[in-house]
Design a protein around this motif. Structure first.
Motif, PDB file in Angstrom:
ATOM      1  N   HIS A 148     -16.774  31.109  53.244  1.00 29.11           N
ATOM      2  CA  HIS A 148     -15.795  30.759  54.278  1.00 29.11           C
ATOM      3  C   HIS A 148     -14.338  30.854  53.832  1.00 29.11           C
ATOM      4  CE1 HIS A 148     -15.830  26.812  52.312  1.00 29.11           C
ATOM      5  NE2 HIS A 148     -14.801  26.457  53.047  1.00 29.11           N
ATOM      6  N   ASP A 149     -14.069  30.629  52.539  1.00 24.84           N
ATOM      7  CA  ASP A 149     -12.669  30.628  52.099  1.00 24.84           C
ATOM      8  C   ASP A 149     -12.266  31.886  51.323  1.00 24.84           C
ATOM      9  OD1 ASP A 149     -11.610  28.363  53.252  1.00 24.84           O
ATOM     10  OD2 ASP A 149     -11.998  27.057  51.533  1.00 24.84           O
ATOM     11  N   LYS A 152      -8.702  33.015  51.461  1.00 22.95           N
ATOM     12  CA  LYS A 152      -7.694  32.411  50.574  1.00 22.95           C
ATOM     13  C   LYS A 152      -7.560  33.243  49.303  1.00 22.95           C
ATOM     14  CE  LYS A 152      -8.011  27.506  51.755  1.00 22.95           C
ATOM     15  NZ  LYS A 152      -8.308  26.161  51.269  1.00 22.95           N
ATOM     16  N   HIS A 189      -6.529  32.177  56.811  1.00 21.45           N
ATOM     17  CA  HIS A 189      -7.411  32.736  55.785  1.00 21.45           C
ATOM     18  C   HIS A 189      -8.811  32.979  56.355  1.00 21.45           C
ATOM     19  CE1 HIS A 189      -8.036  28.345  55.289  1.00 21.45           C
ATOM     20  NE2 HIS A 189      -9.279  28.666  54.961  1.00 21.45           N
ATOM     21  N   HIS A 213     -13.624  28.507  60.911  1.00 20.80           N
ATOM     22  CA  HIS A 213     -14.131  27.282  60.278  1.00 20.80           C
ATOM     23  C   HIS A 213     -13.144  26.115  60.337  1.00 20.80           C
ATOM     24  CE1 HIS A 213     -12.212  29.116  56.656  1.00 20.80           C
ATOM     25  NE2 HIS A 213     -11.968  27.876  56.327  1.00 20.80           N
ATOM     26  N   ASN A 214     -11.854  26.394  60.381  1.00 19.68           N
ATOM     27  CA  ASN A 214     -10.895  25.291  60.504  1.00 19.68           C
ATOM     28  C   ASN A 214     -10.513  24.982  61.952  1.00 19.68           C
ATOM     29  OD1 ASN A 214     -10.632  24.507  57.829  1.00 19.68           O
ATOM     30  ND2 ASN A 214      -9.093  26.067  57.385  1.00 19.68           N
TER      31      ASN A 214
END
Ligand SMILES: [Fe+2]
Length: 276
Positions: A148-149, A152, A189, A213-214
């Motif tokens: 998911h990240d 970033k 991201h 996701h955020n």
């Protein structure tokens, strides 16, 4: 959203995009043969000692709750299934293309990001199993959590000066992290990672979970699914590591909209048990 010109031009200007890991592609080729055995897949992974070590580290973590020590990729495959092993190989293979020594960004650790992603993936899968969802959805939760990240990572290694500046601004106003990121890069991201995974042809539910996701409320159709579990897993892990407050980490209105607000407490218990 993922087709937006902004993301396209941002990504096309980047020098170092992760490539699909070679071992993952070899594994996909093997798995295309319906007669492939667990042994053959285990042998393939064992040829790569670093991959073997990281895979075993992950499957022996409490998030997999196997209750016994797994000492080879063959055991991991027979206990967890080849699909799970495939997700581990994909995510470990992406992260291992980068390290903090070759890509230093002050205040950002690729190693710490990997730990975060592996906790979120492990927790999201456990939550999925607690909900009794189909096996495929639980597997997609693991994969989406592990990935998911990645956006970033992509932003930090390609635009280190801008990323550093953004982190400094976030340090002063942690609750504004998402808005600051949006102002700095014109996107999130999540969208950056999802754009790449869309190109790679990963499952739609995984791409969607990474993208939103955020901000799960931005999903076109607000329904309980992989995104819901990855959003909450990531929120719980961030809250536990004091990156965000609960109110800022989990969209409770969204959680109510998908009919799962009463499950939050029990999901949080899963994290406490795996990662006290
Ligand atoms: Fe994130």
């Amino acid at each position: 959203m993922l087709g937006s010109e902004k993301i396209k031009s941002l990504i096309s200007g980047m020098q170092s995009l992760p490539s699909m890991p070679a071992l993952y592609m070899e594994m996909m080729q093997l798995l295309a043969d319906p007669n492939v055995s667990v042994r053959q897949v285990g042998d393939l992974i064992e040829q790569d000692p670093a991959m073997t070590a990281k895979t075993l580290q992950l499957v022996n973590s409490a998030f997999f709750g196997l209750g016994r020590h797994v000492s080879s990729p063959h055991d991991a495959a027979s206990l967890l299934g080849l699909d799970i092993l495939k997700s581990l190989v994909l995510s470990i293979g992406i992260f291992s293309q980068y390290d903090d020594i070759r890509f230093p960004v002050k205040g950002f650790s690729i190693e710490a990001l990997w730990r975060h992603c592996s906790r979120v993936g492990g927790l999201a899968r456990q939550m999925a199993e607690a909900e009794g969802v189909a096996k495929q959805m639980a597997q997609d939760c693991l994969l989406a959590g592990l990935l998911h990240d990645i956006g970033k990572l992509i932003l930090a290694v390609n635009l280190p000066a801008e990323y550093q500046q953004m982190l400094d601004a976030v340090a002063a106003e942690p609750d504004q992290a998402d808005a600051i990121e949006q102002a700095a890069f014109g996107t999130s991201h999540g969208a950056v990672g999802a754009y790449l995974f869309g190109l790679w042809g990963l499952p739609e539910s995984v791409v969607e979970a990474v993208a939103f996701h955020n901000h799960p409320g931005q999903q076109r159709e607000v329904v309980f699914g992989v995104l819901s579990l990855v959003h909450v897993a990531s929120g719980l892990v961030n809250q536990a590591s004091q990156v965000k407050s609960l109110a800022n980490a989990i969209d409770l209105e969204y959680l109510a909209a998908v009919g799962k607000e009463e499950r939050l407490e029990s999901w949080a218990t899963l994290l406490d048990e795996a990662d006290p």
